[in-house]
Enzyme design. Structure first.
Site, PDB file in Angstrom:
ATOM      1  N   ASP A 177      -1.948  53.687  -7.221  1.00 23.98           N
ATOM      2  CA  ASP A 177      -1.005  52.715  -7.780  1.00 23.98           C
ATOM      3  C   ASP A 177      -1.708  51.637  -8.616  1.00 23.98           C
ATOM      4  O   ASP A 177      -1.048  50.750  -9.149  1.00 23.98           O
ATOM      5  CB  ASP A 177      -0.129  52.086  -6.674  1.00 23.98           C
ATOM      6  CG  ASP A 177      -0.933  51.443  -5.559  1.00 23.98           C
ATOM      7  OD1 ASP A 177      -2.059  51.891  -5.303  1.00 23.98           O
ATOM      8  OD2 ASP A 177      -0.435  50.477  -4.944  1.00 23.98           O
ATOM      9  N   HIS A 178      -3.031  51.766  -8.749  1.00 19.80           N
ATOM     10  CA  HIS A 178      -3.778  50.806  -9.570  1.00 19.80           C
ATOM     11  C   HIS A 178      -4.476  51.470 -10.765  1.00 19.80           C
ATOM     12  O   HIS A 178      -5.060  50.763 -11.586  1.00 19.80           O
ATOM     13  CB  HIS A 178      -4.798  50.048  -8.707  1.00 19.80           C
ATOM     14  CG  HIS A 178      -4.139  49.168  -7.686  1.00 19.80           C
ATOM     15  ND1 HIS A 178      -4.071  47.804  -7.815  1.00 19.80           N
ATOM     16  CD2 HIS A 178      -3.464  49.463  -6.543  1.00 19.80           C
ATOM     17  CE1 HIS A 178      -3.409  47.296  -6.782  1.00 19.80           C
ATOM     18  NE2 HIS A 178      -3.025  48.293  -5.994  1.00 19.80           N
ATOM     19  N   ASP A 195      -6.242  44.937  -4.166  1.00 20.33           N
ATOM     20  CA  ASP A 195      -5.650  44.747  -2.849  1.00 20.33           C
ATOM     21  C   ASP A 195      -6.727  44.222  -1.894  1.00 20.33           C
ATOM     22  O   ASP A 195      -7.891  44.592  -2.017  1.00 20.33           O
ATOM     23  CB  ASP A 195      -5.146  46.078  -2.307  1.00 20.33           C
ATOM     24  CG  ASP A 195      -4.041  46.692  -3.151  1.00 20.33           C
ATOM     25  OD1 ASP A 195      -3.539  46.077  -4.079  1.00 20.33           O
ATOM     26  OD2 ASP A 195      -3.697  47.863  -2.885  1.00 20.33           O
ATOM     27  N   HIS A 234      -9.532  49.041  -8.005  1.00 18.01           N
ATOM     28  CA  HIS A 234      -9.955  50.075  -7.064  1.00 18.01           C
ATOM     29  C   HIS A 234      -9.243  51.374  -7.378  1.00 18.01           C
ATOM     30  O   HIS A 234      -8.309  51.409  -8.188  1.00 18.01           O
ATOM     31  CB  HIS A 234      -9.734  49.634  -5.607  1.00 18.01           C
ATOM     32  CG  HIS A 234      -8.298  49.434  -5.203  1.00 18.01           C
ATOM     33  ND1 HIS A 234      -7.457  48.524  -5.824  1.00 18.01           N
ATOM     34  CD2 HIS A 234      -7.554  50.018  -4.222  1.00 18.01           C
ATOM     35  CE1 HIS A 234      -6.270  48.567  -5.236  1.00 18.01           C
ATOM     36  NE2 HIS A 234      -6.300  49.471  -4.270  1.00 18.01           N
ATOM     37  N   HIS A 246      -7.212  53.398  -5.768  1.00 20.40           N
ATOM     38  CA  HIS A 246      -5.942  53.870  -5.216  1.00 20.40           C
ATOM     39  C   HIS A 246      -4.987  54.098  -6.396  1.00 20.40           C
ATOM     40  O   HIS A 246      -4.959  53.313  -7.349  1.00 20.40           O
ATOM     41  CB  HIS A 246      -5.357  52.851  -4.226  1.00 20.40           C
ATOM     42  CG  HIS A 246      -5.978  52.940  -2.863  1.00 20.40           C
ATOM     43  ND1 HIS A 246      -5.920  51.926  -1.934  1.00 20.40           N
ATOM     44  CD2 HIS A 246      -6.665  53.969  -2.263  1.00 20.40           C
ATOM     45  CE1 HIS A 246      -6.558  52.312  -0.831  1.00 20.40           C
ATOM     46  NE2 HIS A 246      -7.019  53.530  -1.000  1.00 20.40           N
ATOM     47  N   HIS A 255       2.370  42.567  -5.434  1.00 16.67           N
ATOM     48  CA  HIS A 255       2.022  43.770  -4.659  1.00 16.67           C
ATOM     49  C   HIS A 255       2.892  43.899  -3.409  1.00 16.67           C
ATOM     50  O   HIS A 255       2.427  44.192  -2.310  1.00 16.67           O
ATOM     51  CB  HIS A 255       0.538  43.792  -4.274  1.00 16.67           C
ATOM     52  CG  HIS A 255       0.044  45.193  -3.973  1.00 16.67           C
ATOM     53  ND1 HIS A 255       0.006  45.709  -2.695  1.00 16.67           N
ATOM     54  CD2 HIS A 255      -0.396  46.179  -4.773  1.00 16.67           C
ATOM     55  CE1 HIS A 255      -0.450  46.951  -2.731  1.00 16.67           C
ATOM     56  NE2 HIS A 255      -0.697  47.261  -3.977  1.00 16.67           N
ATOM     57  N   HIS A 291     -10.920  46.079   1.455  1.00 22.62           N
ATOM     58  CA  HIS A 291      -9.806  47.021   1.450  1.00 22.62           C
ATOM     59  C   HIS A 291     -10.313  48.376   1.947  1.00 22.62           C
ATOM     60  O   HIS A 291     -11.470  48.511   2.306  1.00 22.62           O
ATOM     61  CB  HIS A 291      -9.210  47.077   0.035  1.00 22.62           C
ATOM     62  CG  HIS A 291      -7.864  47.717  -0.030  1.00 22.62           C
ATOM     63  ND1 HIS A 291      -6.879  47.476   0.896  1.00 22.62           N
ATOM     64  CD2 HIS A 291      -7.334  48.610  -0.908  1.00 22.62           C
ATOM     65  CE1 HIS A 291      -5.806  48.182   0.588  1.00 22.62           C
ATOM     66  NE2 HIS A 291      -6.055  48.890  -0.496  1.00 22.62           N
TER      67      HIS A 291
END
Lengths: 301, 301
Positions: A64-65, A210, A60, A62, A268, A140
């Site tokens: 941090d990914h 997530d 996804h 976000h 995570h 999410h």
């Protein structure tokens, strides 16, 4: 099947922890799953050969990914990569990468192929003769997929002593490995199971991050060998998990139990926790086979 | 004035070297200059307080100078930043950051202000009561600016013994510090230089990266205290420098000499060189006052 954790902490990169990224080695293929900022340095530290990565799966959008993706794409150019690179991720990922390449006037010198995802149903997104990859739609705050990596069933193994005892010509061996019975010259039928051994059972790996606790993913996870399921929080922060559509360690373990997986890997972690062993302790109140991901850790399955 | 090098190597982040980023502390302000991937981790390692950064200057849109920006912008949100953040950089930088925030559905909870640059002439892009920042148009493969940070001249320092000896009322002190002469009650004129000391001479810092050798920038650099000038290559790779519009150490030193700067700092080294001392040796054949930037190094000027 080997899993190398490049990063498994939530939110922001810190001095000693990295955002999500991992390498799955399966049937001699290297798949990069998620690509937080700093992934290319983590690849170097873990001595992963950049040239072996041909497929990148992004869960996804976000940061941090995926904030490390554009840097990795650029570094591949500087390393004079020649082979095609395939990126699987949510719709929009192509625009993000191409905008930055365009504005920096730095095109890739290799084929860059985007496979943008927008379905809310599971779908096959990669397949070759040995491996198949399917999406696992997750719940999410933005459109998110997990990924299920499945080895295909190998051919049967030839029982050399048996085929020689029946004096079967080697030109029939491929058929036998493919599961065929054999009729000998004297007319006798020899059933395949007398000429072969069962193949090594295929393995599979599910990456779910997530996601909120969501039982709808259980049918896709049934009996998988290894499930990586996010556990951003402990049960004490259950309400925060609900609000942010993340899971607790206990919830991850519940999914593992209900899906009857063989092994659960947690990761995570929110950076608010100093001791990640608490995640394992909490999960093991529900499900015994729990491993803790940590940056730089490798698991052979 | 203090300069902290967060990263000063060209091209890609590696295990022990970082792409361009630096912190200039000047008149109690912290300016972040460029923001390659990994900058936020370098900020943490160097114990720079995130909340003190309110202005970020991006020279150009090559990845090794800005791929860490979107992550930093996002981290500020997670840290519950409240104060405005100002970003100065080439046109397009707003689109890059906003696209990623939009697709990740993660807006900032603080004011985010972009000051997009597209002029090929020098211009003032920041000014407050103590500091002024101007662009230094550079010659590179994409639109690029260096930045000139100038302290403004302080007020004159009051000579306390002198004003007391003339029995001057303290309500005139501000006027005196502002350079005014004073007429005493008996009609005598006292010239300002008899009542004050010269202020501390203002300092200035010029950041020039990335750029080909370009004498057109010399008038802007005349007599600066500290010049950071890129030296991607040694003279042995002069042709490569020309082709990629970078500079050699010798060329950087030639600019320093011709602009009569007090101190040259070299950086943006190509990762092909194992020993960066060679850059200093080469530059010093032209100009003696040479310092080598290196990741984590601080200079007080």
């Amino acid at each position: 099947m080997k899993l190398t954790i490049l990063g498994c902490y939530a939110a922001t990169p810190r001095t000693f922890t990295n955002p999500t990224s991992q390498i799955l080695e399966i049937k001699n293929r290297l798949f990069l799953i998620d690509c937080g900022e700093g992934t290319q340095v983590q690849l170097r530290k873990n001595k992963i050969r950049f040239s072996k990565i041909n497929h990148i799966f992004i869960s996804h959008l976000h940061g941090d990914h995926f904030f490390g993706l554009v840097g990795l794409v650029s570094t591949f150019t500087l390393l004079n990569r020649a082979t095609d690179l395939h990126i699987y991720g949510p719709k929009g990922i192509k625009e993000i990468i191409m905008l930055q390449l365009r504005l920096s006037n730095s095109w890739t010198n290799y084929g860059l192929h985007f496979h943008e995802l927008e379905s809310s149903e599971t779908q096959v997104i990669y397949e070759d003769e040995k491996v198949i990859v399917k999406t696992i739609p997750l719940k999410h705050r933005v459109y998110t997929n997990g990924f299920l990596f499945q080895e295909k069933i190998d051919k049967r193994k030839l029982n050399v002593a048996a085929v020689e005892s029946f004096e079967i010509d080697s030109c029939y061996y491929q058929n036998i490995k493919n599961g065929k019975d054999i009729v000998l010259e004297d007319g006798r039928l020899i059933e395949n199971h007398k000429l072969t051994f069962d193949p090594i059972p295929p393995k599979n790996y599910a990456f779910c991050s997530d996601t909120a606790y969501d039982e709808r993913i259980i049918p896709l996870l049934n009996d998988v060998d290894v499930l990586y399921h996010e556990s951003t929080f402990l049960q004490s922060e259950e309400n925060l998990a609900k609000r942010t559509l993340h899971s607790t360690a206990k919830e991850a373990a519940t999914i593992a139990l209900k899906a009857n997986v063989k092994q659960l890997v947690l990761g995570h972690y929110s950076t608010r926790y100093e001791n990640i062993k608490l995640f394992k302790e909490e999960a093991q109140t529900i499900f015994s086979q729990v491993l803790l991901a940590d940056d730089g850790k490798s698991f052979d399955f």
